[in-house]
Design a protein around this motif. Structure first.
Motif, mmCIF file in Angstrom:
data_model
loop_
_atom_site.group_PDB
_atom_site.id
_atom_site.type_symbol
_atom_site.label_atom_id
_atom_site.label_comp_id
_atom_site.label_asym_id
_atom_site.label_seq_id
_atom_site.Cartn_x
_atom_site.Cartn_y
_atom_site.Cartn_z
ATOM 1 N N ILE A 1 0.843 -1.123 0.012
ATOM 2 C CA ILE A 1 -0.069 0.109 0.006
ATOM 3 C C ILE A 1 0.894 1.407 0.082
ATOM 4 O O ILE A 1 1.826 1.207 0.391
ATOM 5 C CB ILE A 1 -1.012 0.014 1.171
ATOM 6 N N ASP A 2 0.593 2.353 -0.698
ATOM 7 C CA ASP A 2 0.999 3.499 -0.487
ATOM 8 C C ASP A 2 0.222 4.648 -0.268
ATOM 9 O O ASP A 2 -1.024 4.490 0.060
ATOM 10 C CB ASP A 2 1.918 3.812 -1.855
ATOM 11 N N GLU A 3 0.796 5.984 -0.732
ATOM 12 C CA GLU A 3 -0.177 7.172 -0.406
ATOM 13 C C GLU A 3 -1.675 7.062 -1.261
ATOM 14 O O GLU A 3 -2.611 7.784 -0.678
ATOM 15 C CB GLU A 3 0.643 8.592 -0.749
ATOM 16 N N THR A 4 -1.580 6.145 -2.036
ATOM 17 C CA THR A 4 -3.006 6.296 -2.683
ATOM 18 C C THR A 4 -4.042 5.274 -2.166
ATOM 19 O O THR A 4 -5.153 5.359 -2.521
ATOM 20 C CB THR A 4 -2.840 6.111 -4.283
ATOM 21 N N SER A 5 -3.515 4.581 -1.214
ATOM 22 C CA SER A 5 -4.310 3.571 -0.457
ATOM 23 C C SER A 5 -4.900 3.960 0.607
ATOM 24 O O SER A 5 -4.461 5.180 1.124
ATOM 25 C CB SER A 5 -3.386 2.262 -0.197
ATOM 26 N N THR A 6 -6.072 3.302 1.426
ATOM 27 C CA THR A 6 -6.619 3.544 2.655
ATOM 28 C C THR A 6 -6.626 2.560 3.405
ATOM 29 O O THR A 6 -6.764 1.561 2.917
ATOM 30 C CB THR A 6 -7.969 4.270 2.334
ATOM 31 N N VAL A 7 -6.415 2.767 4.595
ATOM 32 C CA VAL A 7 -6.836 1.832 5.679
ATOM 33 C C VAL A 7 -7.781 2.256 7.016
ATOM 34 O O VAL A 7 -7.485 3.181 7.312
ATOM 35 C CB VAL A 7 -5.467 1.077 6.155
ATOM 36 N N ASN A 8 -8.764 1.406 7.011
ATOM 37 C CA ASN A 8 -9.763 2.047 7.931
ATOM 38 C C ASN A 8 -10.122 0.908 8.765
ATOM 39 O O ASN A 8 -10.280 -0.370 8.116
ATOM 40 C CB ASN A 8 -11.099 2.466 7.310
ATOM 41 N N LEU A 9 -10.622 1.082 10.159
ATOM 42 C CA LEU A 9 -11.188 -0.068 10.943
ATOM 43 C C LEU A 9 -12.364 -0.373 10.143
ATOM 44 O O LEU A 9 -13.276 0.320 9.726
ATOM 45 C CB LEU A 9 -11.320 0.453 12.164
ATOM 46 N N SER A 10 -12.834 -1.912 10.436
ATOM 47 C CA SER A 10 -13.857 -2.359 9.882
ATOM 48 C C SER A 10 -14.692 -3.332 10.923
ATOM 49 O O SER A 10 -14.242 -3.704 11.862
ATOM 50 C CB SER A 10 -13.514 -3.398 8.765
ATOM 51 N N ASP A 11 -16.177 -3.237 10.828
ATOM 52 C CA ASP A 11 -16.858 -4.033 11.720
ATOM 53 C C ASP A 11 -17.199 -5.445 11.383
ATOM 54 O O ASP A 11 -17.706 -6.191 11.826
ATOM 55 C CB ASP A 11 -18.177 -3.293 12.165
ATOM 56 N N SER A 12 -16.740 -5.674 10.135
ATOM 57 C CA SER A 12 -16.921 -7.019 9.499
ATOM 58 C C SER A 12 -16.082 -8.141 10.279
ATOM 59 O O SER A 12 -15.268 -7.981 11.078
ATOM 60 C CB SER A 12 -16.259 -7.101 8.345
ATOM 61 N N THR A 13 -16.907 -9.350 10.225
ATOM 62 C CA THR A 13 -16.255 -10.493 11.002
ATOM 63 C C THR A 13 -15.533 -11.174 10.059
ATOM 64 O O THR A 13 -15.937 -11.816 8.706
ATOM 65 C CB THR A 13 -17.440 -11.373 11.374
ATOM 66 N N VAL A 14 -14.099 -11.454 10.272
ATOM 67 C CA VAL A 14 -13.134 -12.268 9.165
ATOM 68 C C VAL A 14 -12.756 -13.235 10.185
ATOM 69 O O VAL A 14 -12.353 -13.339 11.423
ATOM 70 C CB VAL A 14 -11.988 -11.238 9.002
ATOM 71 N N THR A 15 -12.652 -14.653 9.669
ATOM 72 C CA THR A 15 -12.110 -15.715 10.446
ATOM 73 C C THR A 15 -10.926 -16.250 9.432
ATOM 74 O O THR A 15 -10.958 -16.574 8.172
ATOM 75 C CB THR A 15 -13.187 -16.774 10.399
ATOM 76 N N ILE A 16 -9.766 -16.302 10.122
ATOM 77 C CA ILE A 16 -8.608 -16.826 9.408
ATOM 78 C C ILE A 16 -8.502 -18.222 9.369
ATOM 79 O O ILE A 16 -8.661 -18.783 10.767
ATOM 80 C CB ILE A 16 -7.244 -16.210 9.848
ATOM 81 N N PRO A 17 -8.520 -19.108 8.490
ATOM 82 C CA PRO A 17 -8.562 -20.665 8.571
ATOM 83 C C PRO A 17 -7.018 -21.266 9.079
ATOM 84 O O PRO A 17 -5.955 -20.728 8.847
ATOM 85 C CB PRO A 17 -8.811 -21.169 7.159
ATOM 86 N N PHE A 18 -7.105 -22.270 9.891
ATOM 87 C CA PHE A 18 -5.845 -22.898 10.249
ATOM 88 C C PHE A 18 -6.011 -24.276 9.419
ATOM 89 O O PHE A 18 -7.010 -24.920 9.207
ATOM 90 C CB PHE A 18 -5.951 -23.224 11.872
ATOM 91 N N THR A 19 -4.701 -24.525 9.215
ATOM 92 C CA THR A 19 -4.468 -25.745 8.410
ATOM 93 C C THR A 19 -4.376 -26.988 9.416
ATOM 94 O O THR A 19 -3.542 -26.892 10.524
ATOM 95 C CB THR A 19 -3.068 -25.674 7.705
ATOM 96 N N PRO A 20 -4.967 -28.092 9.156
ATOM 97 C CA PRO A 20 -4.652 -29.432 10.247
ATOM 98 C C PRO A 20 -3.531 -29.726 10.207
ATOM 99 O O PRO A 20 -2.736 -29.668 9.220
ATOM 100 C CB PRO A 20 -5.438 -30.427 9.680
ATOM 101 N N LEU A 21 -2.661 -30.107 11.190
ATOM 102 C CA LEU A 21 -1.275 -30.271 11.434
ATOM 103 C C LEU A 21 -0.777 -31.461 10.584
ATOM 104 O O LEU A 21 0.200 -31.499 10.015
ATOM 105 C CB LEU A 21 -0.706 -30.698 12.837
ATOM 106 N N GLY A 22 -1.729 -32.398 10.205
ATOM 107 C CA GLY A 22 -1.459 -33.782 9.317
ATOM 108 C C GLY A 22 -1.616 -33.026 7.961
ATOM 109 O O GLY A 22 -1.136 -33.915 7.161
ATOM 110 N N SER A 23 -1.994 -31.992 7.552
ATOM 111 C CA SER A 23 -1.817 -31.575 5.973
ATOM 112 C C SER A 23 -0.838 -30.494 5.897
ATOM 113 O O SER A 23 -0.760 -30.211 4.800
ATOM 114 C CB SER A 23 -3.468 -30.870 6.117
#
Length: 435
Positions: free
Chosen positions: A239-261
């Motif tokens: 990201i640079d000066e032309t980008s923007t970053v704002n706090l969001s109320d969205s629900t985001v879930t990051i997936p975990f990989t099973p250890l065996g995979s």
């Protein structure tokens, strides 16, 4: 068709000998084999096997693999340094183990006009120099085999387009801003971060660090104008000066990989319970700086995985039974067999049950055997980032256990009286008898 597979072994036997062995293989099987299959068997007998995409990081100078086309570019004309014209086109291909870019130069570039997204190809190629992120095609042909590919066009991390995108993601971790020098000699600041969304983790380089000012790790953000870095390994944006970053109320879930995979290459996010933890071991890096390494094993109740913690991450207090989360660890084959996940620069390692709260703290940077500390004469915390020993800084960020993860860190102005008082308190603590 024989010439296609002969490219894999042309340093081992002559073309005439290769053709003779192919004909011999067909005769041995009573004409039940077609020429391409017989040629593949001869190649295999000579020790040159087809590999999966995750194995393209191997030491071989030449690779052959099957993959499905995910995206492609049209042939593009360019000027060489000698003034001659050239052509280049790129394919993004994948299998069940990952993706890679296949670059076609000059007369081969025109082949993309006859290739459709979804086609399965057999590719022979080699890495350009020391780069492991793409393959220069020496030969390719359409294949009839089935290839399962986990990546599809439309996922934010796939495709060959470099057009800016919008992301809804969690800011997993962020290093402190650091200075860099541009080609024209001017200086600027940048900040390296790790973000995550439903598709996994991605590196984020902020060339305008102020975009992230005051946003603590763990926050969900909406990033507008993130530019994909298609030459990086895995998903990466800037990201640079032309980008923007704002706090969001969205629900985001990051997936975990099973250890065996977890395979023996690539980046993974995993979670599990610490089953065993060795003590941190100190060592000196090639640059002469002190660092640490620590080996642990984690379990998800079904499988176990070896994890290697590097740098200050190796110093985090751990005991058996602790539940840990690892984001963007790098997998590789272990020295003594099995797979191990390396967790260091660019990764995030944390205990999710830690009490985490926002903190504002001013103190002196003090290096120690347990890491880098910030001390105000009364309280002392580990602090993430690189700082000048003895510097007085004021930080705001998140306190996770005994460690401060700064969102901002600025020089702190102190009066001589305040400095003298802090020094006296520190000396008193050092001289106090231990019980």
């Amino acid at each position: 068709m024989v010439l296609f597979h002969y490219a894999l072994v042309d340093d081992l036997i002559s073309k005439e000998e290769f053709e003779r062995r192919v004909e011999e293989k067909i005769e041995e099987c009573g004409d039940l084999l077609d020429e391409p299959t017989a040629a593949m068997l001869v190649v295999g007998a000579l020790g040159r096997q087809h590999v999966k995409i995750r194995a393209l990081s191997g030491k071989s100078s030449l690779f052959c693999f099957f993959a499905r086309v995910i995206d492609k570019t049209e042939p593009k004309e360019f000027d060489r340094k000698d003034g001659e014209k050239g052509w280049v086109a790129t394919l993004l291909v994948g299998d069940e183990t990952g993706t890679t870019r296949v670059v076609l130069w000059d007369e081969r570039a025109g082949a993309v006009l006859e290739i459709a997204i979804g086609d399965v190809l057999e590719v022979i190629g080699r890495h350009p120099g020391k780069s492991m992120h793409e393959i220069y095609a020496l030969a390719l042909r359409k294949a009839t085999c089935e290839i399962t590919c986990t990546a599809t066009v439309g996922m934010s991390g796939t495709g060959l387009s470099s057009e800016p995108v919008d992301l809804e993601a969690i800011l997993i971790g962020a290093e402190m801003p650091r200075s860099f020098t541009r080609r024209d000699g001017t200086t600027g600041e940048m900040r390296e971060c790790l973000i995550g969304d439903a598709e996994g983790t991605a590196r984020l380089v902020a060339w305008a660090p102020d975009h992230l000012m005051g946003i603590p790790p763990g926050s969900t953000v909406h990033i507008h104008g993130a530019k994909p870095d298609r030459r990086a390994e895995g998903r990466a944006y800037s990201i640079d000066e032309t980008s923007t970053v704002n706090l969001s109320d969205s629900t985001v879930t990051i997936p975990f990989t099973p250890l065996g995979s977890v395979a023996d290459a690539g980046q993974y996010s995993v979670t599990g319970e610490v089953k065993a933890a060795q003590e941190p071991r100190a060592f000196t890096t090639k640059s002469g700086n002190p660092s640490w390494v620590r080996n642990i094993r984690i379990s998800d109740g079904t499988e176990e995985l070896a994890v290697v913690l590097w740098g200050e991450l190796a110093l985090q207090p751990l005991r058996s039974g602790d539940r840990v989360e690892i984001y963007h660890g790098s997998a590789r084959a272990g020295r003594f067999g099995g797979i191990e996940l390396g967790v260091g620069r660019g990764s995030v390692f944390r205990l999710p049950q830690e009490a985490r709260r926002e903190i504002t703290f001013t103190g002196t940077i003090i290096p120690g055997n347990g890491g880098t500390f910030i001390d105000n004469g009364t309280e002392r915390y580990l602090i993430t980032g690189e700082y000048q020993p003895g510097a007085e800084i004021a930080v705001t960020g998140v306190l996770a256990g005994s460690r401060i993860i700064p969102a901002t860190a600025v020089p702190a102005g102190k009066t001589p009286k305040e400095l003298a008082g802090r020094l006296a308190a520190l000396i008193a603590r050092i001289d106090a008898p231990r019980t």
